[in-house]
Write an enzyme that holds these catalytic residues in place. Structure first.
Site, PDB file in Angstrom:
ATOM      1  N   ASP A 233       0.867  -1.175   0.000  1.00  0.00           N
ATOM      2  CA  ASP A 233       0.000   0.000   0.000  1.00  0.00           C
ATOM      3  C   ASP A 233       0.908   1.230   0.000  1.00  0.00           C
ATOM      4  O   ASP A 233       2.140   1.127   0.099  1.00  0.00           O
ATOM      5  CB  ASP A 233      -0.955  -0.012   1.206  1.00  0.00           C
ATOM      6  CG  ASP A 233      -2.188   0.874   0.952  1.00  0.00           C
ATOM      7  OD1 ASP A 233      -2.143   1.714   0.028  1.00  0.00           O
ATOM      8  OD2 ASP A 233      -3.193   0.737   1.670  1.00  0.00           O
TER       9      ASP A 233
HETATM   10  C1  NOJ Z   1      -3.974   3.988   0.095  1.00  0.00           C
HETATM   11  C2  NOJ Z   1      -5.178   3.139   0.304  1.00  0.00           C
HETATM   12  O1  NOJ Z   1      -5.082   2.456   1.529  1.00  0.00           O
HETATM   13  C3  NOJ Z   1      -5.389   2.111  -0.795  1.00  0.00           C
HETATM   14  O2  NOJ Z   1      -6.630   1.500  -0.595  1.00  0.00           O
HETATM   15  C4  NOJ Z   1      -5.302   2.750  -2.138  1.00  0.00           C
HETATM   16  O3  NOJ Z   1      -5.542   1.802  -3.149  1.00  0.00           O
HETATM   17  C5  NOJ Z   1      -3.939   3.387  -2.292  1.00  0.00           C
HETATM   18  N1  NOJ Z   1      -3.771   4.408  -1.259  1.00  0.00           N
HETATM   19  C6  NOJ Z   1      -3.736   4.010  -3.667  1.00  0.00           C
HETATM   20  O4  NOJ Z   1      -4.473   5.135  -3.814  1.00  0.00           O
END
Ligand code: NOJ
Length: 750
Positions: free
Chosen positions: A285
């Site tokens: 993430d």
């Molecule tokens: C952080 C988020 O937790 C995740 O769900 C998301 O896909 C990513 N950022 C990318 O934007």
């Protein structure tokens, strides 16, 4: 309904016919593997590491550095490209100006629709309709792919039993079985049989794993779940997505029992690779790898790279531990080069499968597929199937169509952005049809729609709009109150500690209720809210979640009886925050309270009867249970039959139940099957969902609904962590919700 089914069928047939020459569809897995290995053989270590790097696009006028990094083969993926032209421009550098011409893969958060915004995932889950969810997410895929997106960061499969957590909106509720069925459907919707097709996306099951168990519902917070809870509750939806062929997995921000998810060898290697044989790639993430410094798990950025790769993260999102340190780690022999090769293989494999080597560019003209009437129809169908009727006193709903005046009140009646919900990067509020607009379109001149928002936003505390609202309500034959929370109150990093309707909404409802008019409250929200006091003051309540672009027409369809509500709650609604976590599949404890035991009344002497697992000030039952949702008709359940009451290990139990629509209109019912394993070597939940079916019945029609359970479906992880069913007695229920059903019993015998 039938017409709609035909429409969905024709969409599928259309997709099957879309065979594009030269896409991955023409390559077998073996051929792809050969191509991957051939390419890998030509790559330098630097180029390999480059494939493991994902940048966030810095804008069309942004960094020349990013372009230069592509040119040098130092980046494999981007998230958040802005336009087809931008994406193609960067892709052209990768394909035409790098030594090996490896295409970039562009990811984006297409969470619940693209331009046509579907209900939030939690709302979709309330439809309990895998086919429809598949169709809806196929639309999201078509719109997104035509606009340059290759890969979506969805489905979000975090089981959540705490509505304080803002991200409960993005998930599929509290139950591993329901979330597995619906998550697999979403995966199929995004990917189809072949995500190299020009109308499909590679999917990403996230956030692996247990992110939804954040303590106190506070986002990014610690989770302390045992291996058994992981395997029973949090892992199953991911396994279902892997079985459905999900291309990628995202490692989560949280720690799991002391080990951060992005450095977790047990979840990422033992479970995902060794047990499940996952062949796609794992992306971290956003900076979840370097956040392991804050977790106190890594000493420096180099240690981050070492621990993440060792654990099995193939691609790093945004932070830069891999690009800075992997080369040295290999040269210093702290990391075997085979580990890098394995990650790069995983990434290239998906790039081939996504058809990027054959079709790296996106043709201009993607806007043509956006928001088509067909897409809007599907969004409307999902929205109406997601609406849950919580209360309908004296059959207040459906409302008559010949009312003279309707008062439309509340901050969510005409809030085009807010009804879209969280995560709408590509949804534009100007295309939203709000309930107010839909009502104005629905009624001609004969019905007057009197609109007063009463409160500017859901959080407004000023009451100066009350007079107008009260005046309109007093003139009307019926009052529609559109309450809830605005979009910004749910989603990532948007947790709440109080779950009441925010601002002065309760006061507004109380004021209007004094008029004693037929009053319907429609709640638009990203999570279960607590509204016990005001629920008593209105005649009917519809829970609409954040219903997306077509939310307005869907709500009007239900209010005026053009469609009978059929949604069922995918998550239990607490009576008060203090009950959280409240979920149906809880354990019995050694001192179970009786369900409706209302705490201890004032003045009760200290007495052993009271020494049970309850609260002093509220009972243990939810306000609205899992699986609950009313209809405009009554469904009568009868004739629950089991093929046997003694099931031998390995055999299949056949279950049938008759359901009759004893009402006056056609309606859907979601028939639910639950079991309880009464005594086992590991204590079992008091109920577990094991099956469900959505059926459509005409007035007076009956249908026998069949289920099958194999003894494997009754298995659990025993004391040796082996998945096994055990002999013994089971209860079984077929019914309308987790608290309402016909009961039978059977035994597994040796
Ligand atoms: C952080 C988020 O937790 C995740 O769900 C998301 O896909 C990513 N950022 C990318 O934007």
């Amino acid at each position: 309904m039938r017409t709609f089914r035909m429409f969905i069928l024709s969409l599928f047939i259309f997709n099957l016919l879309l065979v594009i020459p030269g896409t991955a569809r023409t390559l077998t897995d073996g051929q792809i593997e050969n191509k991957v290995n051939e390419l890998l053989g030509k790559m330098t270590l630097k180029e390999k590491i480059g494939q493991m790097v994902q940048y966030s696009y810095s804008g069309s006028h942004g960094s020349k550095m990013q372009e230069e990094a592509i040119r040098q083969g130092l980046v494999g993926s981007f998230l958040n490209g802005e336009s087809i032209a931008d994406i193609n421009r960067l892709q052209k550098i990768a394909v035409e100006e790098t030594r090996l011409g490896i295409p970039l893969i562009f990811g984006r958060d297409v969470i619940h629709g693209f331009r046509t915004v579907l209900p939030i995932p939690l709302g979709q889950a309330a439809s309990w309709n895998p086919h429809l969810i598949e169709a809806g997410n196929a639309i999201a895929a078509r719109e997104a792919r035509a606009n340059g997106v290759h890969w979506t960061f969805a489905p979000m499969l975090d089981i959540c039993r705490d509505p304080r957590w803002g991200r409960i909106a993005e998930g599929l509720g509290e139950d591993p079985y329901l979330a597995s069925q619906l998550g697999a459907a979403m995966t199929r919707g995004f990917q189809g049989n072949d995500y190299s097709a020009p109308d499909r996306l590679a999917a990403c099951a996230k956030h692996y794993v247990a992110y939804g168990a954040a303590e106190g519902g506070r986002d990014y917070n610690t989770t302390a779940v045992s291996e058994r809870q992981l395997r029973e509750i949090y892992l199953p939806p991911f396994r279902a997505a892997v079985n459905a062929g999900v291309a990628t997995i995202m490692s989560a921000f949280n720690e799991i029992d002391g080990i951060p998810a992005s450095g977790n060898q047990f979840t990422l290697r033992t479970v995902l690779r060794d047990e499940w044989q996952f062949k796609g790639f794992v992306v971290s993430d956003w900076s979840s790898m370097t956040e392991m410094l804050n977790h106190g798990f890594c000493v420096d950025e180099k240690d981050v790279a070492l621990k993440s790769l060792t654990a099995g993260v193939d691609m790093e999102m945004v932070s830069e531990a891999y690009i800075h340190h992997l080369e040295n780690l290999v040269n210093e022999k702290q990391i075997a080069s085979e580990l890098i090769d394995e990650s790069v293989r995983n990434i290239l494999r998906i790039k081939f499968k996504a058809g990027l080597f054959d079709n790296p560019y996106t043709p201009e003209g993607g806007e043509k597929v956006l928001l088509t009437p067909a897409n809007q129809n599907v969004a409307r169908e999902i929205a109406r199937q997601s609406l849950v009727l919580l209360k309908n006193e004296k059959h207040l709903l459906p409302l008559a169509k010949n009312l003279k005046r309707i008062a439309v009140i509340g901050p969510l009646a005409n809030a085009p952005h807010d009804q879209l919900g969280c995560w709408v990067l590509d949804g534009h509020q100007e295309y939203t049809i709000t309930p107010l607009k839909a009502l104005q379109d629905y009624f001609g001149k004969e019905t007057e729609i009197l609109f007063a928002e009463g409160l500017k936003t859901s959080r407004t505390t000023r009451t100066d709009g009350f007079d107008q609202a009260f005046k309109y309500a007093s003139l009307a034959d019926a009052v529609l109150l559109f309450m809830g929370e605005e979009a910004i109150l749910s989603g990532e990093a948007h947790s709440r500690a109080f779950l009441e309707l925010p601002g002065a909404q309760e006061k507004l409802i109380e004021e209007i209720a004094k008029l004693n008019k037929p009053t319907v409250m429609i709640i638009l929200a990203g999570r279960p809210l607590t509204f016990h006091q005001v629920a008593e003051k209105v005649g009917a309540i519809i829970y609409a979640w954040h219903p997306g672009t077509m939310g307005g027409p869907a709500i009007v369809d239900v209010l005026f009886g053009d469609y009978a509500p059929s949604g069922k709650l995918p998550v239990s609604f607490p009576k008060t925050v203090g009950q959280i976590p409240v979920y149906y599949a809880h354990k019995n404890t050694g001192r179970p309270p009786s369900p409706n035991q209302k705490g201890i009344p004032m003045g009760t002497p200290l007495d052993p009867v009271a020494f049970v697992s309850n609260y002093l000030d509220v009972d243990v039952m939810p306000e609205y249970p899992f699986g609950y949702g009313l209809s405009y008709v009554n469904f009568e359940y009868s004739n629950l039959k089991l093929s046997t009451d003694k099931l031998k290990m390995g055999e299949t139990l056949e279950i049938s139940v008759q359901v009759k629509n004893s009402g006056k209109m056609a309606a859907d019912e979601i028939v639910q099957l639950y079991i309880r394993d009464l005594v086992a070597s590991i204590t079992r939940p008091v109920k577990e969902l094991k099956g469900f079916k959505r059926i459509t019945l005409k007035p007076g029609e009956r249908q026998v609904v069949n289920f099958k359970l194999q003894t494997d479906d009754l298995a659990f992880y025993n004391q040796q962590m082996k998945m096994m069913a055990e002999p013994g007695k089971f209860h079984l229920w077929a019914g309308k919700s987790a608290v309402d059903g016909l009961q039978a019993e059977f035994w597994i015998v040796e």
